[in-house]
Motif scaffolding. Sequence first.
Motif, PDB file in Angstrom:
ATOM      1  N   GLN A  71      14.863   5.125  10.829  1.00 55.98           N
ATOM      2  CA  GLN A  71      13.964   4.523  11.829  1.00 55.98           C
ATOM      3  C   GLN A  71      12.883   5.510  12.268  1.00 55.98           C
ATOM      4  N   GLN A  74      10.267   5.511   9.507  1.00 55.59           N
ATOM      5  CA  GLN A  74       9.435   4.310   9.588  1.00 55.59           C
ATOM      6  C   GLN A  74       8.381   4.429  10.681  1.00 55.59           C
ATOM      7  N   LYS A  75       8.757   5.016  11.799  1.00 57.08           N
ATOM      8  CA  LYS A  75       7.794   5.215  12.890  1.00 57.08           C
ATOM      9  C   LYS A  75       6.643   6.109  12.444  1.00 57.08           C
ATOM     10  N   LYS A  78       4.426   4.319   9.746  1.00 58.88           N
ATOM     11  CA  LYS A  78       3.595   3.289  10.377  1.00 58.88           C
ATOM     12  C   LYS A  78       2.424   3.930  11.105  1.00 58.88           C
ATOM     13  N   GLN A  81      -0.131   5.305   8.549  1.00 62.84           N
ATOM     14  CA  GLN A  81      -0.972   4.247   7.969  1.00 62.84           C
ATOM     15  C   GLN A  81      -2.039   3.798   8.962  1.00 62.84           C
ATOM     16  N   GLU A  82      -1.651   3.659  10.210  1.00 62.14           N
ATOM     17  CA  GLU A  82      -2.615   3.258  11.238  1.00 62.14           C
ATOM     18  C   GLU A  82      -3.693   4.320  11.413  1.00 62.14           C
TER      19      GLU A  82
END
Length: 127
Positions: A71, A74-75, A78, A81-82
């Motif tokens: 997790q 994933q944070k 993410k 990518q942003e």
Amino acid sequence: MLTLFLYVTQLNPTISYLHSPGERRFSLCLDTSEIFKPLIVDRLIFSLLNKNIITEKDFATDSNYYHLKPQGQQKILKAFQEKLDDTIKHRDLGRNVSYRRLIRLEGYKLIKHLMGEKEYEGFKIWW
């Protein structure tokens, strides 16, 4: 991921100028990442930590070391990518470009240098 940004420039990612080249290693990506680490990665890490998006709960401790749990990974992915989709006003182009595009533009600058069109100057933050 950086390989994808440089791949469209038609540069050979195994040939580099800073890291030792190798056929099985994309050294040019490593060279280019050195330019953008402070701008993108370092700022992103400090931002995630300061905003408590990444906390101790996102790490597992085993035998005197830490590693990110899925997790936590994933944070970070993410947020990365942003960040790559964020735009800035490019000083020379006079328009907004994403960080993705900025990395690709660095490859094009290198091509111009290799072709003898323009002396290469590494990217510098202007804001």
